[in-house]
Scaffold this active site. Structure first.
Site, short mmCIF file in Angstrom:
data_model
loop_
_atom_site.label_atom_id
_atom_site.label_comp_id
_atom_site.label_asym_id
_atom_site.label_seq_id
_atom_site.Cartn_x
_atom_site.Cartn_y
_atom_site.Cartn_z
N HIS A 37 0.67 -1.24 -0.09
CA HIS A 37 -0.03 -0.05 -0.05
C HIS A 37 0.88 1.13 -0.04
CE1 HIS A 37 -3.58 2.38 1.48
NE2 HIS A 37 -4.28 1.65 0.43
N HIS A 94 -8.57 10.84 -0.06
CA HIS A 94 -8.12 9.84 -0.26
C HIS A 94 -6.87 9.94 0.66
CE1 HIS A 94 -5.75 6.32 -1.97
NE2 HIS A 94 -6.97 5.59 -1.93
#
Length: 600
Positions: free
Chosen positions: A255, A486
């Site tokens: 990630h 985000h």
């Protein structure tokens, strides 16, 4: 279990979770003739991505009007948000190709060993994909502004991404990926991109034309079919190498979002929160930390030279070494040859594994705890200073708050200095910022914005207790209330929300997989995913007060104040508010485009 709201009942759909397998290694793109399923169909993205993203992509191509079907609802649709004056962003390189598709689609031995190849013409869009031009609405002479941003006025080097559809003044101190990769920032020799979701074709086109044949390493966590798809996407680009990060623990992800940019003039490190896909750089709120340009050390200098007070150089090398990849070792050698002493932030990373003894404090929330213990300053009445967490996805927290959130995790985030007295951590308030259904519905993108907020009904129903900590997304002071976040940020603030003891921007969402969780009665920390962020402490910016002042507005000229990207104090959910959950329908109220949300 279900909950009723004005947008419909929460109903369970099937889980999309699947197991993982060990992975690792770096390689050139495969030359196999495998054609990934769905490739080229307008209703599916070219790149591998989670189910929530696929649902958003599908709904952009096939919107559902309020009365159902693939057509607008009968009668007048919900009014679209009126376009503000002076919309647009300013990109750092020419847009003559019109390669921004729109909302409807989304000299050293080490350096010499990073592959260089031929330039490849970008593939044509599928004929059934609309091509909406989202180029800059501003004059080309404003391109220089991106360089000016780095040349002064922002000691923190913390930026937001540009957003299409808000007033230009709110993009004045923001960056697009083309700004970051611009030739204005250096003459590129090679680069490495670490990320989760990657559109190779789009990524290559973000580089200036003169840099598109330079060696590019893409570090990813894809496996099986998704890995084959990524290979297929990268195959036309002979200068691209792929590096698969090891994910040996089930349900972990790669990630981390980082760029290593090696120039003739030096080296730059970029740590950010955006996936390498167009949607993430279009109408979302994202965060970026952009390092100074690190100069090359004199020949013969020891690799340990050029260290910062924050130990950023050695910590970055340790992070890269955790991949156990020969190709990334080449980048370690590049970093050793540069002077990183001007860095003023601390690196906070996570890498998959089970850690004991001193290794526990290298990664995850225990890494943050140690940094705050060793380097943060105590403040008066610190138990009344809330912890704020802001994120775009949520993992399983357990049956109640004592299982992780209000025990080990809060203990780490509530640490301030090496106090002799025990911290009454149970007294430290926690405010969690996560968009409501209405936040998403009223956003610039409408309901499809929720594709990047993948909180599932399966997880939500197991932890209804968590929602009592939730606060709405609001960013009026930055002009971004309608650009869904985000970005992921965590901080400790004063009770009046005017001072910040520390601030962290990171790829890590609110999950045990990202931050780690204790095993063996606290003797072991288990982390599933790769994550990376940077920690800002007042002491590294010449402040001996123990805190930053909160910048009143991102437009104000207050260089010593920290630019928090959302409004403070956060506004608690009201009784009618529900957190956005991606895999249930919302059919009772239209979004800003007159559509409803039916993900399946």
């Amino acid at each position: 279990m279900s909950q009723e709201s004005e947008h419909g009942k929460w109903t369970v759909s099937s889980s999309d979770e699947s197991g993982d397998e060990p992975a690792g290694g770096c390689e050139k793109p495969s030359t196999s003739s495998l054609q990934p399923a769905g490739r080229g169909r307008a209703s599916e993205p070219r790149y591998s991505c989670p189910e929530a993203r696929k649902a958003a992509h599908k709904r952009k191509f096939s919107p559902l009007g309020l009365r159902g079907g693939n057509s607008p609802p009968e009668g007048p649709p919900a009014p679209k948000r009126p376009p503000p004056d002076g919309l647009g962003w300013c990109l750092s390189s020419s847009d003559e190709e019109g390669d921004c598709k729109g909302q409807a689609e989304r000299g050293d031995a080490a350096a010499a060993s990073i592959r260089q190849g031929e330039d490849c013409a970008p593939k044509e869009m599928a004929s059934n994909e609309p091509s909406l031009n989202h180029q800059s609405a501003e004059p080309p002479d404003k391109v220089q502004d991106a360089w000016d941003l780095l040349d002064g006025g922002n000691p923190f080097r913390f930026f937001l991404t540009k957003v299409k559809g808000i007033k230009s003044k709110y993009n004045a101190a923001a960056l697009h990926i083309k700004d970051i990769l611009s030739h204005l920032f250096g003459t590129l020799v090679s680069s490495a991109q670490f990320n989760y979701c990657i559109d190779v074709e789009w990524l290559v086109k973000q580089y200036p034309k003169e840099f598109r044949d330079k060696p590019l390493l893409i570090v990813h966590g894809e496996k099986r079919e998704s890995k084959a798809e990524l290979h297929e996407e990268a195959k036309p680009y002979k200068n691209v190498r792929l590096c698969q990060a090891k994910l040996d623990i089930a349900f972990g992800t790669h990630h981390t979002k980082m760029m290593l940019l090696y120039y003739e003039e030096g080296l730059r490190v970029v740590i950010h929160t955006s996936n390498l896909i167009e949607d993430d750089w279009y109408q979302k709120t994202q965060g970026i930390w952009l390092s100074p340009l690190y100069p090359k050390l004199p020949p013969g200098t020891l690799g340990s030279a050029g260290e910062s007070r924050t130990n950023f150089k050695s910590d970055l090398i340790s992070y890269l070494m955790s991949y156990k990849s020969p190709t990334l070792n080449e980048w370690v050698e590049v970093i050793k040859q540069h002077d990183l002493s001007e860095t003023r932030v601390y690196l906070v990373g996570s890498t998959p594994g089970r850690y004991q003894n001193n290794d526990k404090e290298k990664w995850g929330h225990l890494r943050l705890r140690k940094l705050l213990k060793d380097h943060a300053m105590q403040v008066p009445d610190e138990n009344s200073w809330p912890v704020i967490g802001q994120f775009s996805s949520i993992g399983s927290m357990g049956a109640d708050q004592s299982k992780w959130l209000c025990s080990e995790f809060r203990q780490s985030l509530a640490t301030l200095g090496n106090s002799a007295k025990p911290l009454k951590n149970q007294e430290v308030p926690i405010n969690l910022i996560y968009p409501t259904v209405d936040n998403v519905r009223q956003s610039l993108e409408g309901y499809p914005a929720g594709g990047s907020l993948p909180y599932s009904i399966q997880t939500a129903q197991k932890q209804l207790w968590l929602h009592s900590y939730f606060h709405k997304w609001s960013a009026e002071t930055s002009g971004r209330s309608h650009a869904m976040p985000h970005i992921k940020t965590y901080m400790r603030v004063s009770p009046d929300f005017q001072k910040i003891a520390w601030f962290l921007v990171t790829s890590a969402n609110l999950s045990k997989a990202a931050w780690g969780a204790f095993e063996k009665n606290g003797a072991q920390l288990m982390i599933r995913s790769y994550e990376l962020g940077v920690l800002f402490l007042p002491s590294e910016f010449g402040l001996d007060t123990g805190y930053f002042q909160v910048k009143e507005s991102l437009l104000s000229d207050e260089p010593a104040s920290f630019p928090v990207p959302y409004d403070l104090p956060p506004e608690k959910y009201e009784s009618k508010d529900r957190p956005w959950i991606w895999n249930i329908p919302y059919t009772r109220a239209p979004d800003t485009h007159g559509n409803m949300w039916v993900p399946k």
